[in-house]
Design a protein around this motif. Structure first.
Motif, PDB file in Angstrom:
ATOM      1  N   VAL A   9      33.781  65.338  49.949  1.00  0.00           N
ATOM      2  CA  VAL A   9      34.736  65.492  48.820  1.00  0.00           C
ATOM      3  C   VAL A   9      35.823  66.488  48.947  1.00  0.00           C
ATOM      4  N   LEU A  10      35.729  67.310  50.068  1.00  0.00           N
ATOM      5  CA  LEU A  10      36.713  68.384  50.165  1.00  0.00           C
ATOM      6  C   LEU A  10      36.747  68.522  51.746  1.00  0.00           C
ATOM      7  N   ASP A  11      38.061  68.505  52.369  1.00  0.00           N
ATOM      8  CA  ASP A  11      38.164  69.037  53.679  1.00  0.00           C
ATOM      9  C   ASP A  11      39.423  69.673  53.757  1.00  0.00           C
ATOM     10  N   ALA A  12      39.514  70.955  53.975  1.00  0.00           N
ATOM     11  CA  ALA A  12      40.598  71.838  53.585  1.00  0.00           C
ATOM     12  C   ALA A  12      40.661  73.062  54.531  1.00  0.00           C
ATOM     13  N   GLU A  13      41.960  73.430  54.741  1.00  0.00           N
ATOM     14  CA  GLU A  13      42.193  74.651  55.356  1.00  0.00           C
ATOM     15  C   GLU A  13      42.842  75.719  54.401  1.00  0.00           C
ATOM     16  N   PHE A  14      42.592  77.107  54.596  1.00  0.00           N
ATOM     17  CA  PHE A  14      42.986  78.117  53.935  1.00  0.00           C
ATOM     18  C   PHE A  14      43.604  79.140  54.438  1.00  0.00           C
ATOM     19  N   ASN A  15      44.505  79.862  54.216  1.00  0.00           N
ATOM     20  CA  ASN A  15      45.154  81.211  54.842  1.00  0.00           C
ATOM     21  C   ASN A  15      44.901  82.281  53.621  1.00  0.00           C
ATOM     22  N   ASP A  16      44.232  82.234  52.612  1.00  0.00           N
ATOM     23  CA  ASP A  16      43.628  83.185  51.705  1.00  0.00           C
ATOM     24  C   ASP A  16      42.542  83.083  51.112  1.00  0.00           C
ATOM     25  N   MET A  17      41.662  83.923  51.041  1.00  0.00           N
ATOM     26  CA  MET A  17      40.430  83.722  50.752  1.00  0.00           C
ATOM     27  C   MET A  17      40.221  83.759  49.195  1.00  0.00           C
ATOM     28  N   GLN A  32      38.892  91.269  54.559  1.00  0.00           N
ATOM     29  CA  GLN A  32      39.257  91.025  56.028  1.00  0.00           C
ATOM     30  C   GLN A  32      39.196  92.541  56.830  1.00  0.00           C
ATOM     31  N   LEU A  33      38.477  92.495  57.838  1.00  0.00           N
ATOM     32  CA  LEU A  33      38.332  93.519  58.697  1.00  0.00           C
ATOM     33  C   LEU A  33      39.111  93.555  59.987  1.00  0.00           C
ATOM     34  N   GLY A 293      57.401 101.612  54.209  1.00  0.00           N
ATOM     35  CA  GLY A 293      57.778 100.923  55.721  1.00  0.00           C
ATOM     36  C   GLY A 293      56.366 100.639  56.242  1.00  0.00           C
ATOM     37  N   GLN A 294      55.435 101.878  56.499  1.00  0.00           N
ATOM     38  CA  GLN A 294      54.259 101.756  57.268  1.00  0.00           C
ATOM     39  C   GLN A 294      53.371 100.775  56.599  1.00  0.00           C
ATOM     40  N   PHE A 295      53.449 100.751  55.056  1.00  0.00           N
ATOM     41  CA  PHE A 295      52.464  99.884  54.429  1.00  0.00           C
ATOM     42  C   PHE A 295      52.906  98.329  54.716  1.00  0.00           C
ATOM     43  N   ALA A 296      54.246  98.161  54.940  1.00  0.00           N
ATOM     44  CA  ALA A 296      54.785  96.697  55.022  1.00  0.00           C
ATOM     45  C   ALA A 296      54.123  96.305  56.723  1.00  0.00           C
ATOM     46  N   ARG A 297      54.196  97.327  57.497  1.00  0.00           N
ATOM     47  CA  ARG A 297      53.927  96.971  58.944  1.00  0.00           C
ATOM     48  C   ARG A 297      52.451  96.812  59.045  1.00  0.00           C
ATOM     49  N   ASP A 298      51.530  97.552  58.300  1.00  0.00           N
ATOM     50  CA  ASP A 298      50.139  97.343  58.348  1.00  0.00           C
ATOM     51  C   ASP A 298      49.758  96.093  57.514  1.00  0.00           C
ATOM     52  N   MET A 302      47.724  93.021  59.219  1.00  0.00           N
ATOM     53  CA  MET A 302      46.474  92.531  58.914  1.00  0.00           C
ATOM     54  C   MET A 302      46.645  91.112  58.477  1.00  0.00           C
ATOM     55  N   PHE A 303      47.445  90.617  57.709  1.00  0.00           N
ATOM     56  CA  PHE A 303      47.646  89.223  57.336  1.00  0.00           C
ATOM     57  C   PHE A 303      48.522  88.125  57.658  1.00  0.00           C
ATOM     58  N   GLY A 304      49.361  88.853  58.653  1.00  0.00           N
ATOM     59  CA  GLY A 304      50.303  87.865  59.321  1.00  0.00           C
ATOM     60  C   GLY A 304      51.649  87.621  58.351  1.00  0.00           C
ATOM     61  N   GLU A 305      51.914  88.350  57.543  1.00  0.00           N
ATOM     62  CA  GLU A 305      53.051  88.135  56.689  1.00  0.00           C
ATOM     63  C   GLU A 305      53.449  89.401  55.956  1.00  0.00           C
ATOM     64  N   LEU A 306      54.835  89.479  55.404  1.00  0.00           N
ATOM     65  CA  LEU A 306      55.042  90.647  54.563  1.00  0.00           C
ATOM     66  C   LEU A 306      54.454  90.495  53.139  1.00  0.00           C
ATOM     67  N   PRO A 307      54.070  91.632  52.581  1.00  0.00           N
ATOM     68  CA  PRO A 307      53.854  91.711  51.160  1.00  0.00           C
ATOM     69  C   PRO A 307      54.874  90.874  50.053  1.00  0.00           C
TER      70      PRO A 307
END
Length: 315
Positions: A9-17, A32-33, A293-298, A302-307
């Motif tokens: 009934v579902l077969d899906a991929e996600f990039n957000d929990m 995510q650790l 600047g550091q926050f955006a890099r971190d 962690m998540f592969g994209e900018l906030p």
């Protein structure tokens, strides 16, 4: 239980929990650790009284949550997985894990985790136990063991991997015609619960376990965040060296790194539900990130994209 056909009934991929949890209808707090873009997959197979979810996560997580209240839920981690902790118990791939504990579940899983969650309607599963004269009270599961390591569970896990793989092409129905899938799975689980040869469970809670539990209770409360490691040590009543040792043993990271990952995940959750006009900087500041600047890099690490991309995509 009469024989019934199951179907995907579902077969899906996600990039957000958050999307993953909302789609499945579970109360989840997955932190995510491990840095890197998330790729999660869920394949849901359903019959009348049974729902099975095959899952895969490419990143390491601290998993917390509650199973749906109207269901009896178990998990079977993939047979190829090594040892990991589930709700204070050391388990391995192929064990039957209990999602029904009263406090909810709490575990750390490593990258490329995969396994199956099997959920039953409580009333029908209890009826199956009574009909087969199996001495099982499902109501006691909330105060029961965290996991059972059994040859039956390992066989059940391997069977699920064959009929319900997480990555292979989806099939409309299972090909097993020897009886109802609901009944076959239900009886396997009930026989594990009714067996008398479980290894004795260690009921002793060490001082270190209590210290870690208290630390996580503090970090689970949003009102306590952001918090520094020194403040956390003072609140828990232990030294930095002890706290470092406890977090490294449990999560393979220092408490400082865990707090950072915890707050980054909280920022991502808030970005996903931010009202129109909310600014990234305001959300970041609320969680203790002041150097943007550091926050955006971190965040990107962690998540592969900018906030800003998360805010635009998920809000």
């Amino acid at each position: 239980m009469r024989a019934e056909r199951s179907q995907i009934v579902l077969d899906a991929e996600f990039n957000d929990m958050g999307q993953f949890a909302n789609t499945l209808g579970w109360d989840l707090d997955f932190r995510q650790l491990e840095a890197g873009p998330l790729k999660a997959r869920a394949r849901v197979m359903a019959a009348r009284a049974y729902v099975g979810i095959a899952v895969h996560f490419n990143r390491s997580f601290h998993q917390l949550g509650q199973a749906p209240a109207d269901q009896v839920c178990f998990g079977i981690p993939g047979s190829r997985l090594g040892d990991f902790e589930w709700c204070g118990a050391d388990v391995r791939g192929g064990s039957l894990i209990n999602f029904n504990l009263a406090p909810g579940f709490d575990s750390r899983t490593l990258r490329n985790f995969q396994g199956h969650v099997i959920s039953f309607q409580r009333e029908r599963l209890q009826q199956l136990a009574d009909a087969n004269q199996l001495d099982v009270s499902l109501d006691r599961l909330v105060q029961s063991r965290a996991a059972w390591d059994s040859p039956v569970s390992r066989d059940l896990g391997r069977w699920l991997e064959r009929i319900h793989p997480v990555t292979a092409p989806a099939t409309e129905t299972d090909n097993d015609d020897s009886g109802s899938l609901d009944e076959k799975l239900g009886l396997s689980v009930l026989r594990i619960l009714a067996s008398e040869d479980w290894p004795a469970e260690d009921k002793n809670r060490t001082q270190q376990s209590r210290l870690l539990k208290r630390s996580l209770e503090i970090l689970n409360d949003h009102d306590n965040l952001p918090i520094g490691v020194t403040e956390l040590c003072q609140a828990v009543g232990t030294s930095l060296s002890t706290l470092n040792r406890l977090f490294t043993a449990r999560f393979d990271m220092t408490p400082k790194a865990y707090i950072r990952a915890r707050c980054l995940s909280a920022v991502r959750d808030e970005l996903a539900t931010a009202p129109c006009g909310e600014k990234v900087v305001a959300i970041a500041n609320r969680w203790g990130f002041w150097h943007m600047g550091q926050f955006a890099r971190d965040y990107r690490e962690m998540f592969g994209e900018l906030p800003s991309a998360t805010l635009k995509k998920l809000s």
